[in-house]
Write a protein that holds these residues in place. Structure first.
Motif, short mmCIF file in Angstrom:
data_model
loop_
_atom_site.label_atom_id
_atom_site.label_comp_id
_atom_site.label_asym_id
_atom_site.label_seq_id
_atom_site.Cartn_x
_atom_site.Cartn_y
_atom_site.Cartn_z
N ASP A 167 0.84 -1.20 0.00
CA ASP A 167 0.00 0.00 0.00
C ASP A 167 0.88 1.26 0.00
O ASP A 167 1.88 1.32 0.73
CB ASP A 167 -0.91 -0.01 1.23
CG ASP A 167 -2.00 1.04 1.12
OD1 ASP A 167 -3.09 0.68 0.64
OD2 ASP A 167 -1.74 2.21 1.46
N VAL A 168 0.49 2.25 -0.80
CA VAL A 168 1.33 3.45 -0.95
C VAL A 168 1.52 4.20 0.37
O VAL A 168 2.48 4.96 0.51
CB VAL A 168 0.77 4.43 -2.01
CG1 VAL A 168 0.95 3.88 -3.40
CG2 VAL A 168 -0.66 4.79 -1.74
N SER A 169 0.64 3.98 1.32
CA SER A 169 0.79 4.68 2.61
C SER A 169 2.05 4.24 3.36
O SER A 169 2.44 4.86 4.34
CB SER A 169 -0.45 4.47 3.47
OG SER A 169 -0.63 3.10 3.73
N TYR A 170 2.68 3.16 2.91
CA TYR A 170 3.90 2.68 3.59
C TYR A 170 5.18 3.06 2.86
O TYR A 170 6.24 2.48 3.12
CB TYR A 170 3.83 1.16 3.77
CG TYR A 170 2.62 0.70 4.54
CD1 TYR A 170 2.38 1.17 5.83
CD2 TYR A 170 1.71 -0.17 3.97
CE1 TYR A 170 1.25 0.78 6.53
CE2 TYR A 170 0.59 -0.59 4.67
CZ TYR A 170 0.36 -0.10 5.95
OH TYR A 170 -0.75 -0.50 6.64
N ILE A 171 5.09 4.01 1.95
CA ILE A 171 6.27 4.35 1.15
C ILE A 171 7.43 4.85 2.02
O ILE A 171 8.59 4.55 1.74
CB ILE A 171 5.90 5.38 0.06
CG1 ILE A 171 5.29 4.59 -1.10
CG2 ILE A 171 7.10 6.19 -0.40
CD1 ILE A 171 4.98 5.38 -2.32
N ASP A 172 7.10 5.55 3.11
CA ASP A 172 8.18 5.99 4.01
C ASP A 172 8.98 4.79 4.53
O ASP A 172 10.20 4.86 4.68
CB ASP A 172 7.62 6.84 5.15
CG ASP A 172 6.49 6.13 5.90
OD1 ASP A 172 5.83 5.24 5.30
OD2 ASP A 172 6.26 6.46 7.07
N HIS A 215 5.35 14.44 -1.00
CA HIS A 215 5.21 14.95 0.36
C HIS A 215 6.39 14.56 1.26
O HIS A 215 6.44 14.95 2.41
CB HIS A 215 3.92 14.44 1.00
CG HIS A 215 2.69 14.89 0.27
ND1 HIS A 215 2.42 16.21 0.03
CD2 HIS A 215 1.68 14.19 -0.30
CE1 HIS A 215 1.28 16.31 -0.64
NE2 HIS A 215 0.82 15.09 -0.88
N ILE A 216 7.27 13.73 0.75
CA ILE A 216 8.40 13.28 1.56
C ILE A 216 9.63 14.06 1.13
O ILE A 216 9.99 14.08 -0.03
CB ILE A 216 8.64 11.75 1.39
CG1 ILE A 216 7.38 10.98 1.79
CG2 ILE A 216 9.83 11.31 2.23
CD1 ILE A 216 7.43 9.49 1.50
N GLU A 217 10.29 14.68 2.09
CA GLU A 217 11.43 15.53 1.74
C GLU A 217 12.77 14.80 1.79
O GLU A 217 12.90 13.78 2.46
CB GLU A 217 11.47 16.73 2.69
CG GLU A 217 10.54 17.83 2.19
CD GLU A 217 10.64 19.07 3.05
OE1 GLU A 217 11.76 19.54 3.27
OE2 GLU A 217 9.57 19.51 3.52
N ALA A 224 1.72 6.69 -5.66
CA ALA A 224 3.05 6.65 -5.05
C ALA A 224 3.79 7.97 -5.32
O ALA A 224 4.43 8.53 -4.41
CB ALA A 224 3.85 5.47 -5.60
N ILE A 225 3.69 8.47 -6.54
CA ILE A 225 4.36 9.72 -6.89
C ILE A 225 3.80 10.85 -6.03
O ILE A 225 4.54 11.68 -5.48
CB ILE A 225 4.21 10.02 -8.40
CG1 ILE A 225 5.00 8.98 -9.21
CG2 ILE A 225 4.68 11.43 -8.74
CD1 ILE A 225 4.71 8.99 -10.71
N GLU A 226 2.50 10.84 -5.86
CA GLU A 226 1.82 11.82 -5.01
C GLU A 226 2.37 11.76 -3.58
O GLU A 226 2.71 12.79 -2.99
CB GLU A 226 0.32 11.51 -5.07
CG GLU A 226 -0.58 12.31 -4.17
CD GLU A 226 -0.62 13.78 -4.56
OE1 GLU A 226 -0.27 14.08 -5.71
OE2 GLU A 226 -0.96 14.60 -3.68
N GLN A 227 2.48 10.57 -3.04
CA GLN A 227 3.04 10.39 -1.69
C GLN A 227 4.48 10.89 -1.62
O GLN A 227 4.86 11.57 -0.69
CB GLN A 227 3.04 8.90 -1.31
CG GLN A 227 1.68 8.31 -1.02
CD GLN A 227 1.18 8.71 0.36
OE1 GLN A 227 1.95 8.76 1.31
NE2 GLN A 227 -0.09 9.03 0.44
#
Ligand code: PLP
Length: 372
Positions: free
Chosen positions: A90-95, A121-123, A115-118
């Motif tokens: 799930d894309v919510s676990y990309i971090d 938001h990650i720097e 995923a690209i959207e997520q």
């Protein structure tokens, strides 16, 4: 689950066999090919971490798992090699994928867009490593047309937060004598590769069966699963290309021995009745350990002799008919070699009308794994 360390039933895993099986494949692979050991489902029940470590000794340079948690388990055990998650995360676990430096499978355009959207938001990130999955006829996950794959590659290459590390497919019939469907899938994958202007580091198509029986078709990385554990991917359909060494045995001990006179019932439902004076032994293993009720009527080994499992298998125990009086504490071999006799995973699978893959994965966490 509490592990039964204080009970004589255990799985014994031969890590040397795992290492040898990996090395047998590594030494015959074409130059420039890598072997990733597939250690999903707790290393097919053998223990993921110990299997992974043995595989590295045999020459594995990376790992495949099915789910995110399995990848994290390997990282937390200190495994630093590349790890590919074969299924959808799930894309919510990309971090977490970034934090643990994991490679992930991309199977749909929607997933990639999310995923690209997520990632936006990650720097200060390193790019997310992705492998594009092509569905050439397995019908499970992946892109089904060359144009869809091409479009995804373009999207990936124009996105800085993504790194295109691999493209792959999976065969449905690589373990069968009839190669027609295999050829069809292989051809479709070639058609996909043909429309791409460049290829990523890993182009991979091989499970164990493909590696063993279609060695011309391996790409440059092999996803080596069942054969590493010493089991023939085809069951008995195709001969082993080199001897595979089964890594798993299952042993226990007699905890009670008694002589019953004629006409005594054994177990729930009273499905077995003694027909003469019989010696009966009780073995502390049952369906809660993955020693399933359909194994009633199958045999185990005591002092090299086959002893039939009589009566229904209970949750934690089962009963066997002994050829003679035996002492409590005598070793019982449920899978593996004993005094020249042998019970294989395939024999257990045949009795259960399934495949050895399923047998291995069914052994429960309650049974301790001992490594030698
Ligand atoms: C499980 C799996 C493998 C390993 O298959 P084996 O038959 O055990 O070698 C390879 N690739 C994918 C995609 C898998 O899901």
């Amino acid at each position: 689950m509490a592990v039964g360390w204080h009970r004589p039933t255990k799985l014994v895993i031969d890590t040397q066999a795992i290492k040898d099986n990996v090395y047998s494949e590594v030494k015959r692979m074409p130059q420039g090919t890598e072997l990733f050991a597939v250690v999903k489902a707790n290393g097919y029940g053998h223990g993921a971490i110990q299997t992974a470590k043995a595989a590295i000794k045999g020459g594995a340079t990376g790992f495949c798992v099915a789910i995110l948690d399995e990848a994290i388990e390997l990282r937390e055990a200190g495994i630093t090699e590349p790890i590919l998650i074969l299924s959808v995360v799930d894309v919510s676990y990309i971090d977490l994928l970034l934090k643990y430096d994991l490679s992930v499978t991309v199977a749909t355009q929607e997933w990639l867009e999310q995923a690209i959207e997520q990632l936006n938001h990650i720097e200060r990130q390193t790019p997310l490593k992705i492998h594009i999955k092509v569905d050439t006829g397995m019908g499970r996950i992946g892109f089904t047309t060359p144009s869809a794959v091409k479009q995804i590659v373009e999207l990936v290459q124009s996105t800085k937060s993504l790194f295109w590390e691999g493209v792959f497919t999976h065969f449905a019939t690589a373990d069968e004598k009839d190669t027609n469907y295999f050829e069809k899938q292989a051809q479709r994958f070639k058609e996909v590769l043909a429309v791409l202007f460049e290829l990523p580091k890993y182009v991979h198509v091989s499970n164990s069966a493909t590696a063993l029986w279609h060695p011309d078709n391996v790409g440059n990385m092999i996803r080596f699963g069942i054969a590493m554990y010493g089991l023939n991917p085809s069951g008995q359909a195709l001969p082993e290309v080199y001897p595979l060494k089964p890594a798993l045995s299952l042993v226990s001990q007699l905890i009670q021995v008694k002589e019953l006179s004629t006409g005594e019932g054994i177990g729930y439902g009273n499905t077995y009745t003694t027909t003469k004076n019989e010696w009966v032994g009780t073995v502390p293993i049952g369906y809660a350990d993955g020693w399933l009720r359909h194994l009633q009527g199958f045999s185990v080994l005591v002092n090299g002799k086959e002893c039939e499992i009589i009566g229904r298998i209970c949750m934690d125990q089962c009963m066997i008919r002994l050829p003679e009086k035996m002492t409590v504490g005598t070793k019982v071999t449920l899978i593996g070699h004993d005094h020249g006799a042998n019970i294989t995973m395939q024999m257990v699978a045949d009795q259960l009308e399934t495949i050895h893959y399923e047998v291995a994965c069914t052994f429960s966490e309650r049974m301790p794994r001992e490594y030698k």
